[in-house]
Design a protein around this motif. Structure first.
Motif, PDB file in Angstrom:
ATOM      1  N   UNK A 168       0.879  -1.164   0.000  1.00  0.00           N
ATOM      2  CA  UNK A 168       0.000   0.000   0.000  1.00  0.00           C
ATOM      3  C   UNK A 168       0.915   1.211   0.000  1.00  0.00           C
ATOM      4  N   UNK A 169       0.874   1.989  -1.069  1.00  0.00           N
ATOM      5  CA  UNK A 169       1.733   3.168  -1.193  1.00  0.00           C
ATOM      6  C   UNK A 169       0.960   4.373  -0.672  1.00  0.00           C
ATOM      7  N   UNK A 170       1.514   5.005   0.380  1.00  0.00           N
ATOM      8  CA  UNK A 170       0.809   6.054   1.116  1.00  0.00           C
ATOM      9  C   UNK A 170       1.722   7.244   1.367  1.00  0.00           C
ATOM     10  N   UNK A 171       1.133   8.415   1.487  1.00  0.00           N
ATOM     11  CA  UNK A 171       1.938   9.595   1.783  1.00  0.00           C
ATOM     12  C   UNK A 171       2.390   9.561   3.237  1.00  0.00           C
ATOM     13  N   UNK A 172       3.694   9.659   3.450  1.00  0.00           N
ATOM     14  CA  UNK A 172       4.252   9.661   4.796  1.00  0.00           C
ATOM     15  C   UNK A 172       5.601  10.349   4.784  1.00  0.00           C
ATOM     16  N   UNK A 173       5.759  11.317   5.651  1.00  0.00           N
ATOM     17  CA  UNK A 173       7.048  11.972   5.844  1.00  0.00           C
ATOM     18  C   UNK A 173       7.062  12.528   7.258  1.00  0.00           C
ATOM     19  N   UNK A 174       8.199  13.016   7.688  1.00  0.00           N
ATOM     20  CA  UNK A 174       8.295  13.638   9.013  1.00  0.00           C
ATOM     21  C   UNK A 174       7.348  14.824   9.134  1.00  0.00           C
ATOM     22  N   UNK A 175       6.998  15.442   8.004  1.00  0.00           N
ATOM     23  CA  UNK A 175       6.095  16.587   8.011  1.00  0.00           C
ATOM     24  C   UNK A 175       4.685  16.224   7.540  1.00  0.00           C
ATOM     25  N   UNK A 176       4.403  14.924   7.418  1.00  0.00           N
ATOM     26  CA  UNK A 176       3.043  14.475   7.082  1.00  0.00           C
ATOM     27  C   UNK A 176       2.809  13.169   7.834  1.00  0.00           C
ATOM     28  N   UNK A 217      10.044  13.305   1.606  1.00  0.00           N
ATOM     29  CA  UNK A 217      10.813  14.511   1.924  1.00  0.00           C
ATOM     30  C   UNK A 217      10.019  15.783   1.634  1.00  0.00           C
ATOM     31  N   UNK A 218       8.709  15.610   1.426  1.00  0.00           N
ATOM     32  CA  UNK A 218       7.853  16.736   1.052  1.00  0.00           C
ATOM     33  C   UNK A 218       6.935  17.126   2.201  1.00  0.00           C
ATOM     34  N   UNK A 219       6.428  18.348   2.144  1.00  0.00           N
ATOM     35  CA  UNK A 219       5.402  18.783   3.074  1.00  0.00           C
ATOM     36  C   UNK A 219       4.143  19.098   2.293  1.00  0.00           C
ATOM     37  N   UNK A 220       2.997  19.028   2.974  1.00  0.00           N
ATOM     38  CA  UNK A 220       1.736  19.300   2.306  1.00  0.00           C
ATOM     39  C   UNK A 220       1.463  18.275   1.220  1.00  0.00           C
ATOM     40  N   UNK A 221       0.643  18.645   0.262  1.00  0.00           N
ATOM     41  CA  UNK A 221       0.312  17.775  -0.862  1.00  0.00           C
ATOM     42  C   UNK A 221       1.276  18.073  -2.006  1.00  0.00           C
ATOM     43  N   UNK A 255      14.926  10.278   6.100  1.00  0.00           N
ATOM     44  CA  UNK A 255      14.483   8.943   5.686  1.00  0.00           C
ATOM     45  C   UNK A 255      14.683   7.927   6.800  1.00  0.00           C
ATOM     46  N   UNK A 256      15.755   8.088   7.569  1.00  0.00           N
ATOM     47  CA  UNK A 256      16.003   7.180   8.685  1.00  0.00           C
ATOM     48  C   UNK A 256      14.876   7.255   9.712  1.00  0.00           C
ATOM     49  N   UNK A 257      14.268   8.431   9.843  1.00  0.00           N
ATOM     50  CA  UNK A 257      13.136   8.590  10.758  1.00  0.00           C
ATOM     51  C   UNK A 257      11.981   7.680  10.334  1.00  0.00           C
ATOM     52  N   UNK A 258      11.722   7.603   9.031  1.00  0.00           N
ATOM     53  CA  UNK A 258      10.667   6.722   8.520  1.00  0.00           C
ATOM     54  C   UNK A 258      11.059   5.264   8.707  1.00  0.00           C
ATOM     55  N   UNK A 282      22.229   6.358   2.312  1.00  0.00           N
ATOM     56  CA  UNK A 282      22.923   6.207   3.587  1.00  0.00           C
ATOM     57  C   UNK A 282      21.948   5.985   4.739  1.00  0.00           C
ATOM     58  N   UNK A 283      20.689   6.334   4.546  1.00  0.00           N
ATOM     59  CA  UNK A 283      19.688   6.185   5.607  1.00  0.00           C
ATOM     60  C   UNK A 283      19.566   4.744   6.068  1.00  0.00           C
TER      61      UNK A 283
END
Length: 305
Positions: A168-176, A217-221, A255-258, A282-283
């Motif tokens: 399941x490909x989903x939007x996920x980042x440290x800012x989302x 690595x993106x914020x918002x949509x 990326x390491x955070x994810x 490197x993450x």
């Protein structure tokens, strides 16, 4: 790079993938360099979609690498279909035609994984499952998954397909982080407590699916990168500090955070910059403590109860 299994498919690949949405901005020689750099860094899953560059991204990829040659055995080719001009289409006719056109553009006989791109409210599960069975029978697709779907939508299709969906490909980042926020704010009267996805994080983990994080690595949509962005000083300060301590780029830190999440998760980076791709890889070797993970989460503007 560390390897992960995609769902329970038996397919193993590097835990970071390359999204090829912007590959239509390159010529074949530039695209080949991007692909080679990715593979040298351990990135072996290449994510496409029929709509990326209106098909040009797949065409450029197909010109840049011979998918009938020896490199093919080291690559996982994934594409998506279902988004059309102003509507979504999970009909058998559209899925089969889209896959055949993608394969022609890529210059290969089969793709390893096909994802359905965005949910189609008019989906007839049995018809969609027929498309999957036909594509599998004809040797054009090996494994299947979805993108941007909640648990009920996944199960509706799985019941008709009678096989597991692996991604399941989903939007996920440290800012989302809405799928994470809701888990911290159970039974509370605040916006973060709103469960917007039916418990996707826990569901994906329980079912053994791989969560592919798009726009990591993106914020918002897809409003732009949050790294080195003056709008987000606190999170950048925290990421820079962590990156310096670990001797990696701030991209790798984000990326390491994810990757620290305790489930099968695979960030899909979209950069076409070879230096940034190498830095992102490197993450995979970064160790992040629980305290460091929470510090970054709070620096991104999130409050814990």
């Amino acid at each position: 790079m560390k390897q992960i299994e995609i769902g329970t498919s038996g397919v193993h690949t590097g835990e970071i993938a390359l999204g090829c949405m912007r590959m239509n901005q390159l010529n074949a020689a530039e695209a080949e360099k991007v692909i080679r750099t990715s593979m040298e860094a351990g990135i072996t899953l290449f994510d496409h979609a029929d709509i990326y560059g209106k098909g040009e991204s797949e065409e450029i990829f197909g010109k840049a690498v011979d998918l009938n040659g020896p490199d093919r055995q080291h690559m996982i080719i994934q594409s998506k279909c279902g988004i059309r001009g102003g509507f979504f289409d999970f009909s058998k006719e559209h899925i089969v035609r889209s896959v055949e056109e993608s394969l022609k553009r890529l210059g290969t006989d089969y793709m390893d994984i096909l994802l359905l791109h965005r949910p189609d409210a008019l989906m007839e599960p049995e018809e969609t499952a027929e498309a999957f069975h036909q594509l599998r029978r004809e040797g054009k697709v090996t494994h299947f998954g979805v993108s941007n779907q909640h648990p009920g939508q996944v199960e509706l299709l799985e019941d008709a397909f009678d096989e597991k969906l692996h991604v399941n490909q989903l939007q996920l980042s440290l800012m989302h982080t809405p799928m994470i926020d809701a888990g911290f704010n159970v039974n509370m009267r605040n916006d973060a407590a709103v469960n917007r996805d039916g418990g996707l994080l826990e569901y994906t983990r329980k079912r053994g699916m791989t969560l592919q994080a798009w726009s990591p690595l993106q914020h918002g949509m897809i409003e732009g990168p949050f790294l080195n962005n003056d709008q987000f000083p606190e999170v950048n300060k925290a990421l820079d500090s962590f990156a310096e301590k670990k001797g990696v780029t701030n991209t790798a830190a984000a990326l390491a955070w994810i990757l620290r999440l305790p489930l099968s998760v695979q960030p899909v980076i979209g950069s076409m910059n070879t230096e940034r791709i190498a830095g992102a890889a490197e993450a995979s070797n970064v160790k992040m403590t629980r305290e460091e993970w929470y510090e970054l989460y709070r620096a991104a503007g999130n409050d814990l109860p």
